[in-house]
Design a protein around this motif. Structure first.
Motif, PDB file in Angstrom:
ATOM      1  N   LYS A  72       0.835  -1.073   0.146  1.00 49.93           N
ATOM      2  CA  LYS A  72      -0.071  -0.060  -0.005  1.00 49.93           C
ATOM      3  C   LYS A  72       0.976   1.299   0.149  1.00 49.93           C
ATOM      4  O   LYS A  72       0.350   2.450  -0.581  1.00 49.93           O
ATOM      5  CB  LYS A  72      -0.745  -0.039   1.268  1.00 49.93           C
ATOM      6  CG  LYS A  72      -2.066  -0.976   1.103  1.00 49.93           C
ATOM      7  CD  LYS A  72      -3.103  -0.770   2.197  1.00 49.93           C
ATOM      8  CE  LYS A  72      -4.273  -1.860   1.992  1.00 49.93           C
ATOM      9  NZ  LYS A  72      -5.168  -2.162   3.049  1.00 49.93           N
ATOM     10  N   GLY A  73       1.983   1.327   0.659  1.00 47.54           N
ATOM     11  CA  GLY A  73       2.796   2.448   0.703  1.00 47.54           C
ATOM     12  C   GLY A  73       3.253   2.989  -0.710  1.00 47.54           C
ATOM     13  O   GLY A  73       3.487   4.015  -0.893  1.00 47.54           O
ATOM     14  N   PHE A  74       3.240   2.040  -1.717  1.00 51.89           N
ATOM     15  CA  PHE A  74       3.471   2.513  -3.201  1.00 51.89           C
ATOM     16  C   PHE A  74       2.326   3.342  -4.010  1.00 51.89           C
ATOM     17  O   PHE A  74       2.619   4.092  -4.886  1.00 51.89           O
ATOM     18  CB  PHE A  74       4.057   1.297  -4.035  1.00 51.89           C
ATOM     19  CG  PHE A  74       5.137   0.883  -3.862  1.00 51.89           C
ATOM     20  CD1 PHE A  74       6.277   1.766  -3.904  1.00 51.89           C
ATOM     21  CD2 PHE A  74       5.662  -0.335  -3.480  1.00 51.89           C
ATOM     22  CE1 PHE A  74       7.575   1.322  -3.807  1.00 51.89           C
ATOM     23  CE2 PHE A  74       7.031  -0.915  -3.180  1.00 51.89           C
ATOM     24  CZ  PHE A  74       7.965   0.044  -3.293  1.00 51.89           C
ATOM     25  N   TRP A 123       6.381   9.231  -3.471  1.00 45.57           N
ATOM     26  CA  TRP A 123       6.979   8.611  -4.639  1.00 45.57           C
ATOM     27  C   TRP A 123       7.064   9.315  -5.951  1.00 45.57           C
ATOM     28  O   TRP A 123       7.905   9.412  -6.661  1.00 45.57           O
ATOM     29  CB  TRP A 123       6.511   7.098  -4.871  1.00 45.57           C
ATOM     30  CG  TRP A 123       6.653   6.345  -4.101  1.00 45.57           C
ATOM     31  CD1 TRP A 123       5.541   5.801  -2.973  1.00 45.57           C
ATOM     32  CD2 TRP A 123       7.599   5.403  -3.418  1.00 45.57           C
ATOM     33  NE1 TRP A 123       5.929   4.824  -1.994  1.00 45.57           N
ATOM     34  CE2 TRP A 123       7.087   4.599  -2.231  1.00 45.57           C
ATOM     35  CE3 TRP A 123       8.960   5.451  -3.783  1.00 45.57           C
ATOM     36  CZ2 TRP A 123       8.038   3.803  -1.684  1.00 45.57           C
ATOM     37  CZ3 TRP A 123       9.879   4.524  -3.143  1.00 45.57           C
ATOM     38  CH2 TRP A 123       9.558   3.703  -2.028  1.00 45.57           C
ATOM     39  N   GLY A 124       6.287  10.331  -6.289  1.00 43.13           N
ATOM     40  CA  GLY A 124       5.963  11.082  -7.458  1.00 43.13           C
ATOM     41  C   GLY A 124       5.236  10.282  -8.323  1.00 43.13           C
ATOM     42  O   GLY A 124       4.641   9.274  -8.287  1.00 43.13           O
ATOM     43  N   PRO A 125       5.378  10.668  -9.664  1.00 41.33           N
ATOM     44  CA  PRO A 125       4.616  10.110 -10.777  1.00 41.33           C
ATOM     45  C   PRO A 125       5.034   8.728 -11.152  1.00 41.33           C
ATOM     46  O   PRO A 125       6.335   8.485 -10.916  1.00 41.33           O
ATOM     47  CB  PRO A 125       4.932  11.075 -11.926  1.00 41.33           C
ATOM     48  CG  PRO A 125       5.142  12.425 -11.259  1.00 41.33           C
ATOM     49  CD  PRO A 125       6.107  11.923 -10.103  1.00 41.33           C
ATOM     50  N   ARG A 126       3.915   7.778 -11.470  1.00 34.24           N
ATOM     51  CA  ARG A 126       4.225   6.629 -11.875  1.00 34.24           C
ATOM     52  C   ARG A 126       3.768   6.225 -13.148  1.00 34.24           C
ATOM     53  O   ARG A 126       3.253   7.145 -13.828  1.00 34.24           O
ATOM     54  CB  ARG A 126       3.657   5.486 -10.743  1.00 34.24           C
ATOM     55  CG  ARG A 126       1.997   5.718 -10.870  1.00 34.24           C
ATOM     56  CD  ARG A 126       1.327   4.536 -10.340  1.00 34.24           C
ATOM     57  NE  ARG A 126       1.143   3.245 -11.133  1.00 34.24           N
ATOM     58  CZ  ARG A 126       0.192   2.258 -11.081  1.00 34.24           C
ATOM     59  NH1 ARG A 126      -0.247   2.282  -9.833  1.00 34.24           N
ATOM     60  NH2 ARG A 126       0.013   1.345 -11.975  1.00 34.24           N
ATOM     61  N   ASN A 127       4.182   5.025 -13.644  1.00 31.68           N
ATOM     62  CA  ASN A 127       3.613   4.781 -15.012  1.00 31.68           C
ATOM     63  C   ASN A 127       2.793   3.358 -15.024  1.00 31.68           C
ATOM     64  O   ASN A 127       2.480   2.857 -13.817  1.00 31.68           O
ATOM     65  CB  ASN A 127       5.038   4.361 -15.844  1.00 31.68           C
ATOM     66  CG  ASN A 127       5.630   3.088 -15.357  1.00 31.68           C
ATOM     67  OD1 ASN A 127       5.500   2.573 -14.253  1.00 31.68           O
ATOM     68  ND2 ASN A 127       6.314   2.670 -16.479  1.00 31.68           N
TER      69      ASN A 127
END
Length: 201
Positions: free
Chosen positions: A21-23, A29-33
């Motif tokens: 869940k932390g992700f 973390w900022g932007p993900r893909n």
């Protein structure tokens, strides 16, 4: 690449790494893909459960101060779709470093005891724990498949102000693993199709 170009062994192990869940904390973390990650990872887990192939869940307990993945933080918990499938896991590993081979219990020891020679590696982050685990698995002689669309990562800053997007990092991982001979980088659809053509006896 066609379905005939890969085979999924009857006892191929699916490693689902650090889907915690932390992700989900974008401020951390900022932007993900790869917005398709969750659906693809869940589809792989379901296919492995339905076919009776072994599923290995890996969970990261960060020792970094302030980490959302620390064992005493809510973010340490598996994301809901993984938790819902947790009972299907043949093995649950906890680790504090990038490689799933440096965790408890010992992954390589378990794979040897089970006679498993092929690994399908999915999870978070593409260029961190997924890539490190796949590289080490390749070095140890396993046949490694990485369905890249069943992974995701985040933008990352490097030295001298260099910054790469999550997609750029995922592309670099694909080149490192596939071009470097550590693993074959494939798609979830290809793995699912191949898994259905060779079911366990």
């Amino acid at each position: 690449m066609t379905t005939n170009e890969i085979e999924i062994a009857p006892n191929s192990a699916l490693l689902v790494i650090d889907v915690q869940k932390g992700f989900d904390d974008a401020t951390f973390w900022g932007p993900r893909n790869n917005p398709a990650f969750e659906a693809n990872a869940a589809a792989l887990m379901d296919a492995w459960q339905e076919s009776g192939r072994p599923l290995v869940l890996v969970q990261h307990a960060s020792r970094n101060p302030g980490s959302v993945l620390a064992a005493d933080e809510p973010g340490y918990a598996f994301q809901d779709f993984v938790e819902e499938r947790r009972d299907a896991a043949a093995l649950h590993i906890t680790k504090t470093v990038n490689s799933s081979f440096y965790g408890t219990p010992d992954l390589a020891e378990w794979l040897t005891a089970q006679g498993i020679g092929q690994l399908v590696v999915a999870g978070i982050q593409t260029n961190m724990c997924v890539e490190t685990t796949a590289r080490m698995a390749g070095n140890l002689g396993y046949d490694v498949l990485v369905p890249l669309d069943a992974t995701h990562t985040f933008d990352l800053a490097g030295p001298g102000g260099t910054r790469l997007s999550a997609d750029e990092l995922a592309g670099a991982t694909a080149v490192n693993l596939h071009g470097g001979g550590f693993a074959r980088v494939v798609t979830t659809a290809l793995v699912l199709a191949a898994a259905r053509t060779r079911l366990p006896a």
